[in-house]
Motif scaffolding. Structure first.
Motif, PDB file in Angstrom:
ATOM      1  N   PHE A   1     -56.143 -17.013  67.292  1.00 24.16           N
ATOM      2  CA  PHE A   1     -57.004 -17.978  66.936  1.00 24.16           C
ATOM      3  C   PHE A   1     -57.616 -18.681  68.252  1.00 24.16           C
ATOM      4  O   PHE A   1     -57.076 -18.945  69.128  1.00 24.16           O
ATOM      5  CB  PHE A   1     -56.591 -19.011  66.050  1.00 24.16           C
ATOM      6  N   PRO A   2     -58.772 -19.068  68.264  1.00 24.47           N
ATOM      7  CA  PRO A   2     -59.475 -19.719  69.380  1.00 24.47           C
ATOM      8  C   PRO A   2     -58.610 -21.057  69.467  1.00 24.47           C
ATOM      9  O   PRO A   2     -58.428 -21.963  68.446  1.00 24.47           O
ATOM     10  CB  PRO A   2     -60.969 -19.982  69.247  1.00 24.47           C
ATOM     11  N   TYR A   3     -58.774 -21.858  70.539  1.00 25.79           N
ATOM     12  CA  TYR A   3     -58.312 -23.387  70.930  1.00 25.79           C
ATOM     13  C   TYR A   3     -58.962 -24.381  70.115  1.00 25.79           C
ATOM     14  O   TYR A   3     -60.227 -23.985  69.772  1.00 25.79           O
ATOM     15  CB  TYR A   3     -58.449 -23.386  72.495  1.00 25.79           C
ATOM     16  N   GLY A   4     -58.079 -24.898  69.389  1.00 24.53           N
ATOM     17  CA  GLY A   4     -58.805 -25.947  68.364  1.00 24.53           C
ATOM     18  C   GLY A   4     -59.097 -25.503  67.239  1.00 24.53           C
ATOM     19  O   GLY A   4     -60.206 -26.049  66.358  1.00 24.53           O
ATOM     20  N   HIS A   5     -58.546 -24.363  66.712  1.00 23.00           N
ATOM     21  CA  HIS A   5     -58.899 -23.928  65.327  1.00 23.00           C
ATOM     22  C   HIS A   5     -58.560 -24.644  64.249  1.00 23.00           C
ATOM     23  O   HIS A   5     -59.230 -24.667  63.012  1.00 23.00           O
ATOM     24  CB  HIS A   5     -58.283 -22.437  65.205  1.00 23.00           C
ATOM     25  N   ASP A   6     -57.610 -25.497  64.340  1.00 22.95           N
ATOM     26  CA  ASP A   6     -57.225 -26.415  63.380  1.00 22.95           C
ATOM     27  C   ASP A   6     -57.865 -27.809  63.441  1.00 22.95           C
ATOM     28  O   ASP A   6     -57.599 -28.719  62.687  1.00 22.95           O
ATOM     29  CB  ASP A   6     -55.771 -26.814  63.337  1.00 22.95           C
ATOM     30  N   HIS A   7     -58.966 -27.797  64.494  1.00 20.05           N
ATOM     31  CA  HIS A   7     -59.624 -29.177  64.627  1.00 20.05           C
ATOM     32  C   HIS A   7     -60.321 -29.569  63.178  1.00 20.05           C
ATOM     33  O   HIS A   7     -60.982 -28.652  62.699  1.00 20.05           O
ATOM     34  CB  HIS A   7     -60.717 -28.890  65.760  1.00 20.05           C
ATOM     35  N   GLY A   8     -60.394 -30.927  62.850  1.00 16.68           N
ATOM     36  CA  GLY A   8     -60.876 -31.185  61.724  1.00 16.68           C
ATOM     37  C   GLY A   8     -60.127 -31.107  60.478  1.00 16.68           C
ATOM     38  O   GLY A   8     -60.657 -31.548  59.353  1.00 16.68           O
ATOM     39  N   LEU A   9     -58.935 -30.393  60.616  1.00 15.55           N
ATOM     40  CA  LEU A   9     -58.377 -30.248  59.281  1.00 15.55           C
ATOM     41  C   LEU A   9     -57.146 -31.296  59.320  1.00 15.55           C
ATOM     42  O   LEU A   9     -56.479 -31.499  60.419  1.00 15.55           O
ATOM     43  CB  LEU A   9     -57.556 -28.713  59.532  1.00 15.55           C
TER      44      LEU A   9
ATOM     45  N   TYR B   1     -76.157 -22.711  61.452  1.00 12.73           N
ATOM     46  CA  TYR B   1     -75.297 -23.093  60.413  1.00 12.73           C
ATOM     47  C   TYR B   1     -74.003 -23.286  61.130  1.00 12.73           C
ATOM     48  O   TYR B   1     -73.441 -22.169  61.979  1.00 12.73           O
ATOM     49  CB  TYR B   1     -75.332 -22.674  59.389  1.00 12.73           C
ATOM     50  N   GLU B   2     -73.341 -24.440  60.972  1.00 15.87           N
ATOM     51  CA  GLU B   2     -71.870 -24.447  61.517  1.00 15.87           C
ATOM     52  C   GLU B   2     -71.301 -25.413  60.604  1.00 15.87           C
ATOM     53  O   GLU B   2     -71.804 -26.381  60.005  1.00 15.87           O
ATOM     54  CB  GLU B   2     -71.702 -25.090  62.977  1.00 15.87           C
ATOM     55  N   ARG B   3     -69.858 -25.433  60.356  1.00 16.53           N
ATOM     56  CA  ARG B   3     -69.066 -26.104  59.561  1.00 16.53           C
ATOM     57  C   ARG B   3     -69.238 -27.706  60.059  1.00 16.53           C
ATOM     58  O   ARG B   3     -68.758 -27.892  61.086  1.00 16.53           O
ATOM     59  CB  ARG B   3     -67.613 -25.719  59.377  1.00 16.53           C
ATOM     60  N   PRO B   4     -69.423 -28.489  59.138  1.00 24.96           N
ATOM     61  CA  PRO B   4     -69.786 -29.887  59.304  1.00 24.96           C
ATOM     62  C   PRO B   4     -68.330 -30.445  59.586  1.00 24.96           C
ATOM     63  O   PRO B   4     -67.196 -29.794  59.009  1.00 24.96           O
ATOM     64  CB  PRO B   4     -70.212 -30.446  58.185  1.00 24.96           C
ATOM     65  N   ASN B   5     -68.015 -31.360  60.401  1.00 28.44           N
ATOM     66  CA  ASN B   5     -66.831 -32.176  60.668  1.00 28.44           C
ATOM     67  C   ASN B   5     -66.653 -33.485  60.394  1.00 28.44           C
ATOM     68  O   ASN B   5     -67.053 -34.187  61.433  1.00 28.44           O
ATOM     69  CB  ASN B   5     -66.389 -31.667  62.159  1.00 28.44           C
ATOM     70  N   PRO B   6     -66.420 -34.040  59.517  1.00 28.54           N
ATOM     71  CA  PRO B   6     -66.429 -35.342  59.199  1.00 28.54           C
ATOM     72  C   PRO B   6     -65.178 -36.493  59.622  1.00 28.54           C
ATOM     73  O   PRO B   6     -65.244 -37.496  59.450  1.00 28.54           O
ATOM     74  CB  PRO B   6     -66.059 -35.392  57.351  1.00 28.54           C
ATOM     75  N   TYR B   7     -64.194 -35.870  60.343  1.00 25.42           N
ATOM     76  CA  TYR B   7     -63.286 -36.499  60.636  1.00 25.42           C
ATOM     77  C   TYR B   7     -63.075 -36.778  62.071  1.00 25.42           C
ATOM     78  O   TYR B   7     -62.234 -37.331  62.693  1.00 25.42           O
ATOM     79  CB  TYR B   7     -61.701 -35.473  60.521  1.00 25.42           C
TER      80      TYR B   7
ATOM     81  N   MET C   1     -66.328 -34.711  67.423  1.00 25.31           N
ATOM     82  CA  MET C   1     -66.696 -33.431  67.813  1.00 25.31           C
ATOM     83  C   MET C   1     -67.479 -32.860  66.756  1.00 25.31           C
ATOM     84  O   MET C   1     -67.086 -33.186  65.466  1.00 25.31           O
ATOM     85  CB  MET C   1     -65.409 -32.906  68.176  1.00 25.31           C
ATOM     86  N   GLY C   2     -68.085 -31.928  67.203  1.00 26.48           N
ATOM     87  CA  GLY C   2     -69.049 -31.044  66.038  1.00 26.48           C
ATOM     88  C   GLY C   2     -70.130 -31.634  65.514  1.00 26.48           C
ATOM     89  O   GLY C   2     -70.817 -32.878  66.235  1.00 26.48           O
ATOM     90  N   ILE C   3     -70.451 -31.627  64.324  1.00 23.11           N
ATOM     91  CA  ILE C   3     -71.736 -31.987  63.761  1.00 23.11           C
ATOM     92  C   ILE C   3     -71.174 -32.630  62.250  1.00 23.11           C
ATOM     93  O   ILE C   3     -70.372 -31.954  61.401  1.00 23.11           O
ATOM     94  CB  ILE C   3     -72.819 -31.108  63.555  1.00 23.11           C
TER      95      ILE C   3
ATOM     96  N   HIS D   1     -74.707 -34.694  57.386  1.00 24.53           N
ATOM     97  CA  HIS D   1     -76.009 -35.220  57.481  1.00 24.53           C
ATOM     98  C   HIS D   1     -76.766 -34.639  58.604  1.00 24.53           C
ATOM     99  O   HIS D   1     -77.812 -34.332  58.558  1.00 24.53           O
ATOM    100  CB  HIS D   1     -75.876 -36.755  57.626  1.00 24.53           C
ATOM    101  N   GLY D   2     -76.108 -34.602  59.960  1.00 20.98           N
ATOM    102  CA  GLY D   2     -76.714 -34.077  61.116  1.00 20.98           C
ATOM    103  C   GLY D   2     -77.074 -32.577  60.794  1.00 20.98           C
ATOM    104  O   GLY D   2     -78.132 -32.019  61.190  1.00 20.98           O
ATOM    105  N   LEU D   3     -76.193 -31.657  60.086  1.00 19.87           N
ATOM    106  CA  LEU D   3     -76.518 -30.367  59.945  1.00 19.87           C
ATOM    107  C   LEU D   3     -77.766 -30.143  58.823  1.00 19.87           C
ATOM    108  O   LEU D   3     -78.707 -29.484  59.063  1.00 19.87           O
ATOM    109  CB  LEU D   3     -75.203 -29.473  59.061  1.00 19.87           C
ATOM    110  N   ASP D   4     -77.559 -31.251  57.685  1.00 13.91           N
ATOM    111  CA  ASP D   4     -78.872 -31.005  56.871  1.00 13.91           C
ATOM    112  C   ASP D   4     -80.081 -31.404  57.558  1.00 13.91           C
ATOM    113  O   ASP D   4     -81.031 -30.653  57.261  1.00 13.91           O
ATOM    114  CB  ASP D   4     -78.757 -32.234  55.801  1.00 13.91           C
ATOM    115  N   GLN D   5     -80.076 -32.245  58.489  1.00 13.66           N
ATOM    116  CA  GLN D   5     -81.285 -32.775  59.290  1.00 13.66           C
ATOM    117  C   GLN D   5     -81.919 -31.655  60.284  1.00 13.66           C
ATOM    118  O   GLN D   5     -82.780 -31.218  60.391  1.00 13.66           O
ATOM    119  CB  GLN D   5     -81.105 -33.901  60.021  1.00 13.66           C
ATOM    120  N   ARG D   6     -80.806 -30.691  60.859  1.00 17.88           N
ATOM    121  CA  ARG D   6     -81.202 -29.942  61.836  1.00 17.88           C
ATOM    122  C   ARG D   6     -81.945 -28.507  60.814  1.00 17.88           C
ATOM    123  O   ARG D   6     -82.931 -28.103  61.290  1.00 17.88           O
ATOM    124  CB  ARG D   6     -79.764 -29.194  62.451  1.00 17.88           C
ATOM    125  N   LEU D   7     -81.345 -28.280  59.608  1.00 21.68           N
ATOM    126  CA  LEU D   7     -81.826 -27.025  58.749  1.00 21.68           C
ATOM    127  C   LEU D   7     -83.136 -27.648  58.722  1.00 21.68           C
ATOM    128  O   LEU D   7     -84.139 -26.827  58.187  1.00 21.68           O
ATOM    129  CB  LEU D   7     -80.856 -26.542  57.725  1.00 21.68           C
TER     130      LEU D   7
END
Length: 703
Positions: free
Chosen positions: A292-300, A568-574, A577-579, A582-588
């Motif tokens: 798995f890539p580095y940080g695969h458990d990020h946001g979990l 599209y990328e998985r949102p990260n509420p925690y 880092m990441g998006i 709300h930011g993803l919805d705005q981007r799309l």
């Protein structure tokens, strides 16, 4: 007058009894070299004396021959014969073939000895190989050849390995256009065509070292020291029909596995088997990958478990290991260097103690039901299991005040009446469920990786569209500047406007060959060739200042387009880092606005649903849904009985010219209303194995 060439006279040869021979003190050979006297004696026993001794009569003070002969050339042969006499295997009066020089000759005896040793040419390695090969073809085993010539079996194996080298390369080596080390490097492969191809590629290069040759010949192979090979096991790979390349001339760490496809299948099967066993623990999901890539458990969220208690026997064993470790460390504390066996034992104790430290964890069954596991291969080739990670979408919702809690209780489950949950196992982002599972009519969500790959296509097409529309590019840039200027203003810069090329982390294999990618690359190369990039910044300013207005707008549009991001990328509420969602919805939403403004049509941009980019990546229900939307229920019913692979291929043919697009590539209606459906029928020629139908097909608008 003709010159008369003087004829030479060769020394006579005759048999002389061994006891009439003595070793000359003028023999130049003093240092032992080559095979031993014992081995040479055994060779004489086997084959006889192949080469005569060179001798000269011994004379007394008056110059009279004494009947004895000294041996200035052939001292090792003399010593071998002497050994055989001592062993009673040769009669001391046995006649020995000798070449006899005159006692009073003009040539010094030292010169004879020196010439005999220097002028003897060693056997060329290629001749040695051909000789060994001839003996091998006549039925002699490698061990027999080694014994007959008193060399190590490894030497024979190395020489015979040259049979795997292309005859053309052997000829090049014979002409001294290649070193022996380079020739030996080619033995790692049996593919003569590939060997010759590699030599042609490097023959005039400065980099043609043996290691470079080996690297080029094994670039498609997998080292036996690779963690995948260790995980599967070399024996299991061989039993499955795999072939291993070995290098007899260099340390190869076990060689190279020549069938990476077979290895990957074995790895996948073993990982799936391990995932099946772990699934019995009740986890909601299991992600399987080689790594798995580095940080695969990020946001979990990671579950907090309780280590399993040690048994009495395990505690006793752990304490014994600790005591032994402390004793050895104390005993060798003053040693400059640990003995190999002690160093090895300390390493074994550390590994055993680490096993005790990494005790299995126990978790609450209710937590297991909403959490998952990452399953991969560790760096040392062992199975790496990371348990207890909860995804944001799997978090149990908090019960609101005053609520009856029915929904929460249903979601979390009653511990007294647990429900049946099937673990979802994915390998490389793809579900491992068999085709029969796709028979369900339920439409499952698209895999996140597939959505990201699809939106990468859209992003690249949108960049191309923006670059071709300076008016829209100017509007987008002005929109950005106005928001920055009248919103939250940055400090410390004269103009906070920047375009950063958006990296596409997940791409379908056909993205680089798409019309959009080729168009963007071609335009970028053209501008790069015109720009004065090799000069100073003032030169660039002057060049831009002199551009005509149309060229300025075209260049502006091109540069702005590199900042387009419709991914599209998985949102990260925690975390920051990441998006965020709300930011993803705005981007799309902004991507949809750019799509409308540029008039981008992804069908016209060249996107078509294929087995590789969509149909082979989704369930059967999704495939039928696509055909149903594009061509109507009639066509969907014609393929609903097929296996998934056949269904995907047939769907690709049916959908080729329909203009159908999957949901992530469709343009959302700004009012939220569903897109209108064009029910215009379209007849489609079906293959012979499918029954004909007279039903009308209906095309659903993709945009």
């Amino acid at each position: 007058m003709a010159t008369v060439t003087q004829k030479i006279t060769l020394s006579s040869s005759r048999d002389i009894p061994f006891n009439k021979l003595v070793l000359s003190q003028s023999n130049v050979r003093r240092v032992k070299a080559g095979i031993s006297i014992e081995a040479l004696a055994e060779s004489i026993v086997r084959r006889g004396l192949i080469q005569s001794l060179h001798v000269r009569p011994v004379v007394d003070a008056d110059g009279q021959e004494t009947g004895m002969f000294e041996v200035p050339a052939g001292g090792r042969r003399y010593r071998a014969l002497e050994l055989l006499v001592k062993q009673k295997r040769l009669n001391k009066t046995a006649p020995v073939p000798c070449v006899v020089s005159e006692a009073g000759g003009d040539i010094l005896i030292d010169e004879v000895s020196l010439a005999e040793n220097i002028e003897r040419a060693p056997l060329h390695p290629l001749d040695q190989f051909r000789a060994f090969q001839a003996l091998r073809e006549k039925g002699m085993a490698e061990e027999e050849i080694a014994a007959a010539f008193f060399v190590d079996v490894k030497v024979v194996k190395q020489r015979l390995k040259l049979v795997s080298v292309s005859p053309a390369l052997l000829d090049i080596y014979a002409e001294d256009n290649m070193t022996l080390e380079q020739l030996m490097a080619f033995t790692v492969s049996d593919d003569h065509a590939r060997q010759e191809q590699v030599w042609e590629a490097i023959r005039n290069s400065w980099s043609k070292e043996p290691y470079q040759i080996r690297r080029m010949l094994t670039e498609d192979a997998v080292r036996a020291s690779d963690k995948r090979a260790i995980f599967v096991g070399i024996e299991a790979y061989k039993e499955a029909g795999g072939i291993i390349m070995r290098d007899l001339f260099q340390s190869d760490d076990g060689g190279w596995l020549q069938d990476p496809v077979l290895l990957d299948r074995l790895v996948s099967d073993k990982l799936k088997g391990a995932a099946g066993e772990i699934a019995e623990e009740g986890w909601k999901w299991i992600e399987v990958a080689v790594s798995f890539p580095y940080g695969h458990d990020h946001g979990l969220r990671e579950l907090v478990g309780t280590p399993v208690d040690l048994t009495d026997e395990e505690r006793t064993a752990r304490e014994a290991l600790r005591e032994e470790f402390d004793r050895l460390e104390s005993e060798y504390a003053e040693a400059d260097e640990l003995p190999d066996e002690i160093d090895r034992r300390l390493g074994e104790i550390e590994a055993a103690l680490n096993v005790f430290e990494r005790r299995p964890m126990t978790y609450n069954p209710q937590e297991i039901a909403q959490a998952g596991v990452f399953l991969s291969i560790d760096a040392d080739g062992s199975l790496l299991v990371e348990r207890g990670y909860v995804r944001p979408e799997d978090e149990t919702p908090v019960e609101s005040e005053g609520g009856d809690g029915a929904e929460t209780e249903a979601a979390s489950g009653d511990p007294d009446t647990p429900g049946v949950q099937r673990t979802v196992i994915t390998v490389g982002g793809q579900s491992t469920e068999p085709d029969d599972e796709d028979d369900s009519d339920a439409i499952k969500p698209l895999p996140e990786r597939l959505i990201t790959e699809l939106t990468a296509h859209r992003t690249l097409a949108l960049r191309d569209a923006v670059a071709g529309n300076p008016h829209v590019a100017m509007t987008a840039l002005l929109h950005k500047l106005v928001r920055d200027c009248f919103g939250i203003r940055a400090s410390g810069t004269s103009l906070d406007a920047m375009v950063r090329e958006i990296h596409l982390p997940m791409q379908a294999s056909d993205l680089s060959d798409s019309p959009s990618a080729k168009s963007v690359d071609e335009r970028h190369r053209a501008w790069k060739a015109d720009l004065p990039l090799g000069e100073d910044d003032d030169a660039l300013w002057d060049w831009l200042d002199k551009l005509d207005e149309a060229s300025r707008q075209a260049l502006l549009a091109h540069c702005v387009s590199f900042g387009v991001n419709a991914l599209y990328e998985r949102p990260n509420p925690y975390s920051a880092m990441g998006i965020s969602q709300h930011g993803l919805d705005q981007r799309l939403r902004e991507a949809d606005r750019l799509t409308r403004a540029t008039g981008l049509d992804l069908v016209e941009a060249g996107w078509r649903p294929t087995v590789d980019n969509y149909l082979g990546r989704v369930t059967k229900a999704r495939i039928l849904e696509a055909v149903r939307e594009a061509l109507g229920e009639g066509k969907a019913q014609l393929i609903d009985h097929l296996k998934k692979g056949d269904m995907a291929r047939e769907a690709e043919r049916l959908l080729a010219d329909t203009g159908w697009l999957p949901e992530p590539l469709r343009l959302a209606d700004p009012d939220g209303d569903p897109a209108e459906v064009d029910t215009e029928a379209g007849d489609e020629e079906l293959p012979a194995f499918l029954a004909d139908t007279d039903e009308d097909e209906h095309l659903v608008a993709a945009e």
